[in-house]
Design a protein around this motif. Structure first.
Motif, PDB file in Angstrom:
ATOM      1  N   VAL A   1      -1.772   5.015   6.695  1.00 27.77           N
ATOM      2  CA  VAL A   1      -2.940   4.368   7.311  1.00 27.77           C
ATOM      3  C   VAL A   1      -4.122   4.530   6.361  1.00 27.77           C
ATOM      4  O   VAL A   1      -4.425   5.636   5.924  1.00 27.77           O
ATOM      5  N   THR A   2      -4.743   3.422   5.998  1.00 30.14           N
ATOM      6  CA  THR A   2      -5.823   3.449   5.016  1.00 30.14           C
ATOM      7  C   THR A   2      -7.072   2.833   5.631  1.00 30.14           C
ATOM      8  O   THR A   2      -6.985   1.780   6.263  1.00 30.14           O
ATOM      9  N   ASP A   3      -8.211   3.492   5.452  1.00 30.69           N
ATOM     10  CA  ASP A   3      -9.455   2.913   5.971  1.00 30.69           C
ATOM     11  C   ASP A   3      -9.811   1.654   5.210  1.00 30.69           C
ATOM     12  O   ASP A   3      -9.528   1.541   4.015  1.00 30.69           O
ATOM     13  N   LEU A   4     -10.460   0.739   5.894  1.00 31.15           N
ATOM     14  CA  LEU A   4     -10.925  -0.457   5.206  1.00 31.15           C
ATOM     15  C   LEU A   4     -12.031  -0.070   4.245  1.00 31.15           C
ATOM     16  O   LEU A   4     -12.839   0.797   4.541  1.00 31.15           O
ATOM     17  N   PRO A   5     -12.081  -0.737   3.085  1.00 33.76           N
ATOM     18  CA  PRO A   5     -13.240  -0.517   2.213  1.00 33.76           C
ATOM     19  C   PRO A   5     -14.498  -0.985   2.934  1.00 33.76           C
ATOM     20  O   PRO A   5     -14.419  -1.826   3.831  1.00 33.76           O
ATOM     21  N   ARG A   6     -15.645  -0.438   2.507  1.00 36.94           N
ATOM     22  CA  ARG A   6     -16.885  -0.861   3.170  1.00 36.94           C
ATOM     23  C   ARG A   6     -17.076  -2.358   3.001  1.00 36.94           C
ATOM     24  O   ARG A   6     -16.787  -2.924   1.951  1.00 36.94           O
ATOM     25  N   ALA A   7     -17.526  -2.995   4.034  1.00 32.66           N
ATOM     26  CA  ALA A   7     -17.703  -4.440   3.971  1.00 32.66           C
ATOM     27  C   ALA A   7     -18.809  -4.779   2.995  1.00 32.66           C
ATOM     28  O   ALA A   7     -19.868  -4.184   3.039  1.00 32.66           O
ATOM     29  N   HIS A   8     -18.517  -5.736   2.090  1.00 30.33           N
ATOM     30  CA  HIS A   8     -19.615  -6.176   1.220  1.00 30.33           C
ATOM     31  C   HIS A   8     -20.417  -7.271   1.904  1.00 30.33           C
ATOM     32  O   HIS A   8     -21.433  -7.686   1.446  1.00 30.33           O
ATOM     33  N   LEU A   9     -19.911  -7.749   3.014  1.00 33.97           N
ATOM     34  CA  LEU A   9     -20.675  -8.717   3.790  1.00 33.97           C
ATOM     35  C   LEU A   9     -20.987  -8.059   5.111  1.00 33.97           C
ATOM     36  O   LEU A   9     -20.100  -7.511   5.739  1.00 33.97           O
TER      37      LEU A   9
ATOM     38  N   ALA B   1     -21.608  -8.284   8.914  1.00 35.17           N
ATOM     39  CA  ALA B   1     -21.351  -9.269   9.954  1.00 35.17           C
ATOM     40  C   ALA B   1     -22.649  -9.640  10.628  1.00 35.17           C
ATOM     41  O   ALA B   1     -23.518  -8.813  10.837  1.00 35.17           O
TER      42      ALA B   1
ATOM     43  N   GLY C   1       0.833  -1.203   0.000  1.00 33.48           N
ATOM     44  CA  GLY C   1       0.000   0.000   0.000  1.00 33.48           C
ATOM     45  C   GLY C   1       0.860   1.242   0.000  1.00 33.48           C
ATOM     46  O   GLY C   1       0.555   2.246   0.652  1.00 33.48           O
TER      47      GLY C   1
END
Lengths: 792, 333
Positions: A474-482, A484, A420
């Motif tokens: 530091v990178t934000d996580l992509p939005r979860a496609h699943l 939880a 990254g």
């Protein structure tokens, strides 16, 4: 690994100080756990003159010494050492100094009525010896005020304490550390000048080398050096070895140790005069061969370990340690120097099996630089000739260095994508080259000392180490496609139910005493640990109860008998993966309700445990009515007449009851205790709800309650009577047992009083006739099911 | 009789009535069938219209006044009676209540639920695996070469060493089991018991770990740092926890790193986590194509994280089940 800065500077030209070097090493993945400097630790302790020593008036063994410091100040100190005497040079610890050996801080003290300021110290108080044999005697020539470190010739200067990860065997030496620092730009690597072949001064080396297992030992080099004089090492060598935390033995031994710590090149020196026959054979050990090793222990092989043997048997455990019989001594005049490559797995296996810890093992099992074997031999030879004199013979060899690590794909874009972080391809190539790789045309070949480079991800790590992980944004996580699943876990629900009922949640060990375990459930051999940490923790627990009961007993012994403890954790049924289930367990001991002005005290009983079980089951979605209670002890841990199980069909969902008095006595628990286990995994999952719940319709009319007192046989389960009454008519909405009297007809009959709630449906109120009809149905249903009769 | 005098007499009687009975007697004497006010009203019938017009209102006012006075006296008497009864019913409210047990959630559990919630917010679901593992899931699949020193560092408890049955030394085998059963993308965490043959103030033979795994296309180390930053800030309840990644070695990640943090108020770095990019061999071992998928994994010891929050340095009491400790450090549900 302890690496003195002085040693590092033999390989690295740098202006960085110890702090900067330590920080960079940590950032490079060679974690520096501390930087120690004996000079700093021992700074307060300096040489003083003992000017006078007179007997202590109150104590036979004590003296009062007058000591003079460099600045002319004098102090009176009380000293108990037999060797304290006027005229000696000693080492003085002033008030306020912390003694490294004991950690104690010196305060002004009165010893048998005499004031003592500071003290004269021993090696033990300085943490330099285990034995306290009088105070340190500094050399007569030492000037007053000389620091302890200097007076005793202790290694001074910063020492780096580096925690190496198992993949970086190459960094287990001064040169390896210097290489990483140079690649990171913290100085430049000094070239080596001592590894060119030493010309043979005598025509032959009088040993032959035979390698029987080339996989375990691909390369074995030996060279004889004649006419050496073994003795103490020169000061510079001694200082380095000691600063690195080692012990100087003799020049020959120190030289081999030096090469180990300097280049990561373990060597061994045999006393050629002690060898039997003229052949060193590298072979697999037979069973029960023994070798007395240089660490003072005798090892017996179990067969298959690689040893180096002469005609009389093993002379060394390959890659681990040498033997005493052929070790170098002060009388050694001819040495055979060994430089070899041993397979990491073979060394690791033998080292583990025999329990040998050594610098050689550490390096061989992580992999040494095979290409540098000969260079190490030459460097060691040079040192021996220089320090011990003698004439070197030619090198005899068996085998060849194993091939260097193969090239791997080098794709700068891959590293960027993994990290990254965009690092210019040219910079990436430069970094790899600085670390000793060759990098060109999409391939990178690792240097011969690196055994941990197998693919592009490994190259990415090298780039990251040098660039620094701090550089990665530091990178934000992509939005979860699943999304939880946010369902409440069953463990959480079970735990919540018990804690809500007043239990303190505990977390206890998964293993227990195998002798006590079978009482709590079936135990098979597969549940026993081969290497338990303690004899009473040798078996996987078949239940979560034992540790809770032990904790209750322990709490009582401490004077706190009233406890309620719960745990949700595993209980084991076997010793293979999956042979376990989650259990919610609880134990109540002491008083369930303590003595109190408003209510009587009582001990916990089976019904407390039953309530616990029902609360957990309800939290898990099981309605109390849906489970049947089956009386009888579920295991030997329970009171046989005051315990039972809750079942759904054939499935046992829970155990509950009072503790078996014999078990209570065994574990030292006084008085009754209640305990329960709910087998969380066995509880069927509530059916997934589709849509909202059905609409609620409340009855329009009030319910009516009627009491019935039945007489039944003493052994009739009350639950059967209740079930019969509850099922007698649609109108019966609830049945409560409000009295039980067991002493009828000489104990053969009991009376059970029920309050039955009748709930009229629809709009029509219950008439007297309807009520009478329902009552009749109830009485006859009770009679049919249990033989009950209404009490007259 | 003079209406005013009558009224005055009756009202005096009302006032003098000391209880409900006396008051009733006054009412009957005044407003009963033969009561004085009733009688006076009856007499209106024999009067001329003029007289009636003159006396009527006065008598009706008398009746209303008497009735009102009686009602209000009744209320006063009832209130006084209730007060008197309540006075006899008084209890000493400083007496203690009937004892009720308050249970406490173990701090480790609290940590686990807290962490599960934080990762749940980042889209991680929970996975579980067995405490007893086999060598393949615990080591081999995680890229621990046979005979490698890294295996020895783990101080494994064996049930059957020859058969490779052991107590899991970390929660990482859960990620193997998870990946074997499905294809990416996924985000999972596993929390649970782990075991190593080690015991002192900071090591217990049983301890707990959390492990998070995220595999997807294009996952990189920056995401790992983002996830760490968010987790640590949420766990410690601060805006940002200073953190430092140091390259380190775990066979199942490459690059691998250890994470040091400065917890609020601390003056030095504390090592709390291990992490890295999932090693291509691990993906391959689970049937996932490492050329297509990348991922990160991170793991931490829960005792350490919990101890940092509780400000304690000895972990042994965590498993000693002393109710006093549980009540002090536990949380009321």
């Amino acid at each position: 690994m302890k690496l003195p800065l002085t040693w590092l500077s033999r390989h690295l030209d740098t202006r960085a100080d110890a702090g900067a070097i330590a920080d960079r090493l940590t950032a490079l993945g060679l974690e520096v756990e501390g930087v120690h400097d004996l000079a700093a630790v021992y700074a307060p302790f300096r040489v003083v003159a003992v000017e006078a020593a007179r007997a202590h008036p109150q104590a036979d063994r004590l003296q009062i010494c007058t000591v003079r410091e460099a600045d002319g100040q004098t102090h009176e100190v009380v000293c108990g050492a037999p060797n304290a005497r006027a005229g000696m040079r000693a080492v003085f610890a002033p008030e306020g100094a912390a003694l490294p050996g004991t950690g104690a801080v010196l305060k002004k003290a009165k010893i048998r009525g005499v004031e003592s300021r500071g003290m004269l110290v021993s090696l033990a108080e300085m943490g330099l010896s285990d034995e306290a044999e009088g105070i340190i005697e500094a050399p007569e020539s030492a000037a007053l005020g000389t620091p302890l470190v200097e007076a005793l010739g202790l290694p001074a200067g910063p020492v780096l304490d580096i925690a190496l990860t198992p993949n970086r065997g190459d960094a287990a030496c001064a040169r390896g550390v210097a290489r990483d620092l140079a690649a990171a730009g913290l100085g430049s690597l000094k070239p080596l000048s001592d590894d060119a072949p030493v010309p043979a001064a005598v025509p032959e080396t009088a040993v032959k080398v035979v390698v029987e297992d080339a996989d375990a030992c691909p390369l074995f080099l030996a060279r004889e050096i004649r006419g050496v004089r073994n003795g103490p090492s020169p000061e510079w060598l001694k200082a380095l070895i000691e600063a690195a935390g080692g012990r100087s033995v003799s020049a020959l031994v120190d030289i081999t140790n030096f090469l180990t710590l300097d280049r990561g090149r373990p060597l061994h020196a045999y006393d050629a005069g002690a060898l039997c026959g003229d052949t060193l054979t590298v072979r697999a050990a037979q069973a029960r061969e023994t070798i007395e090793a240089l660490d003072g222990r005798t090892y017996a092989t179990s067969g298959g370990e690689v040893v180096i043997a002469d005609a009389a048997g093993p002379v060394a455990l390959a890659g681990l340690i040498g033997g005493v019989r052929t070790g170098c001594t002060e009388g050694t005049t001819r040495v055979v120097l060994e430089a070899a490559v041993f397979a990491p797995a073979a060394v690791a296996r033998a080292g583990r099996a025999l329990g040998v810890e050594s610098e050689a093992r550490y390096r061989f099992e992580r992999g040494v630089d095979a290409q540098a074997t000969a260079a190490g031999m030459e460097a060691a030879t040079r040192l021996i000739l220089e320090i011990c004199g003698g004439q070197a013979g030619p090198v005899v060899a068996a085998g060849a260095p194993p091939p260097p690590p193969p090239p791997v794909r080098f794709d700068p874009a891959f590293a960027d994508a993994l990290l990254g972080l965009v690092v210019d391809p040219a910079r990436q190539a430069d970094i790899l080259r600085a670390l000793g790789f060759s990098a060109e045309g999409g391939r990178a070949t690792p240097p011969s000392w690196r055994h941990d480079i197998h693919g592009p991800a490994d190259l990415a790590e090298e780039i990251a180490r040098i660039v620094g992980l701090d550089a990665i944004p530091v990178t934000d996580l992509p939005r979860a496609h699943l999304t939880a699943a946010h369902q409440k876990s069953r463990a959480v629900a079970a735990r919540g139910a018990l804690v809500a009922r007043g239990c303190d949640e505990a977390v206890t060990l998964s293993f227990m005493d195998g002798r006590a375990a079978p009482r709590f459930g079936p135990v098979i051999d597969a549940m026993r640990l081969e290497n338990p940490i303690a004899g009473d923790l040798d078996t996987l627990r078949p239940s979560a109860l034992p540790h809770l009961l032990a904790a209750a007993a322990a709490s009582a012994r401490r004077g706190h008998p009233d406890v309620a403890l719960a745990e949700v954790g595993p209980a084991f049924t076997g010793g293979a993966p999956g042979e376990q289930e989650a259990v919610a367990a609880c134990v109540r001991a002491g008083a369930a309700t303590p003595r109190h002005w408003a209510q009587p005290a009582r001990a916990p009983d089976a019904f407390d445990a039953k309530a616990d079980v029902l609360a957990v089951l309800e939290a898990l979605g099981v309605r109390a009515e849906a489970a049947q209670v089956s009386p009888g002890a579920p295991s030997d841990a329970y009171h046989p007449g005051r315990s039972g199980a809750l079942k759904q069909g054939a499935r046992t969902l829970a155990h509950f009851g009072e503790i078996h008095p014999a078990l209570a006595a065994e574990i030292g628990l006084r008085g009754p205790a209640a305990m329960a286990e709910v087998f969380v995994d066995r509880v069927p999952a509530p059916r997934a709800k589709k849509g909202p719940p059905p609409p609620l319709t409340l009855p329009e009319l009030q319910p009516v309650t009627r009491d019935f007192a039945f007489v039944v046989g003493a052994d009739v389960e009350t639950a059967r009577l209740v079930r019969a009454v509850a099922g007698a008519d649609r109108l019966v909405a609830a049945v409560a047992v409000f009295d039980v009297y067991a002493g009828l007809e000489g104990g053969t009959q009991k009376s059970v009083a029920l309050a039955v709630t009748l709930q009229p449906r629809g709009k029509e109120a219950l008439t007297e006739e309807a009520l009478a009809a329902v009552s009749d149905k109830i009485v006859s249903a009770a009679a049919k099911a249990t033989g009950a009769a209404l009490r007259a | 009789m003079d209406v005013l005098a009558l009224q005055e007499r009756i009202l005096a009687e009302v006032s003098a009535a000391g209880d409900a009975g006396a008051l009733e007697a006054v009412r009957v004497a005044a407003l009963g069938k033969k009561g004085s006010v009733t009688e006076a009203l009856k007499r209106l019938g024999g009067m001329t219209p003029e007289e009636r017009r003159e006396r009527g209102p006065a008598l009706n006012a008398l009746k209303a006044a008497v009735a009102g006075a009686i009602e209000s006296r009744r209320g006063a008497l009832e209130a006084a009676a209730l007060d008197a009864r309540l006075a006899t019913e008084a209890v000493d409210v400083t007496l203690p209540i009937r004892p009720e047990r308050r249970g406490h959630i173990h701090p480790l559990t609290r940590t686990m639920e807290n962490i599960a919630a934080i990762f749940g917010g980042m889209g991680f679901s929970r996975a579980e695996g067995p405490d007893v593992e086999d060598d393949w899931h615990n080591f081999t699949a995680l890229n621990f070469p046979p005979d490698h020193p890294a295996r020895e560092m783990q101080d494994t408890f064996f049930l059957d060493k020859a058969a490779g049955r052991l107590l899991r030394t970390h929660t990482s085998p859960v990620q193997i089991r998870h990946m074997q059963e499905r294809q990416p993308p996924f985000r999972v965490i596993s929390l649970g018991r782990t075991y190593r043959c080690d015991s002192d103030a900071t090591h217990s033979p049983m301890f707990h770990q959390v492990e998070a795994l995220y595999v997807d296309k294009g996952v990189h180390m920056g995401h790992l740092k983002g996830c760490l930053a968010r987790f640590l800030a949420a766990y410690f309840g601060v805006e940002e926890v200073p953190m430092r990644l140091r390259p380190s070695f775990f066979p199942f990640v490459e690059p691998g790193a250890e994470v040091d943090i400065r917890v609020p108020g601390a003056d030095r770095w504390l090592e709390v986590l291990g992490c890295g990019m999932v090693h291509p061999n691990v993906l391959k071992n689970c049937g996932i194509d490492p050329d297509q998928w990348q991922g990160f994994a991170l793991g931490a010891g829960l005792e350490r994280l919990t101890m940092l929050k509780l400000g304690i340095s000895d972990l042994r009491p965590m498993f000693a089940s002393d109710p006093r400790w549980l009540a002090h450090y536990g949380e009321v549900a």
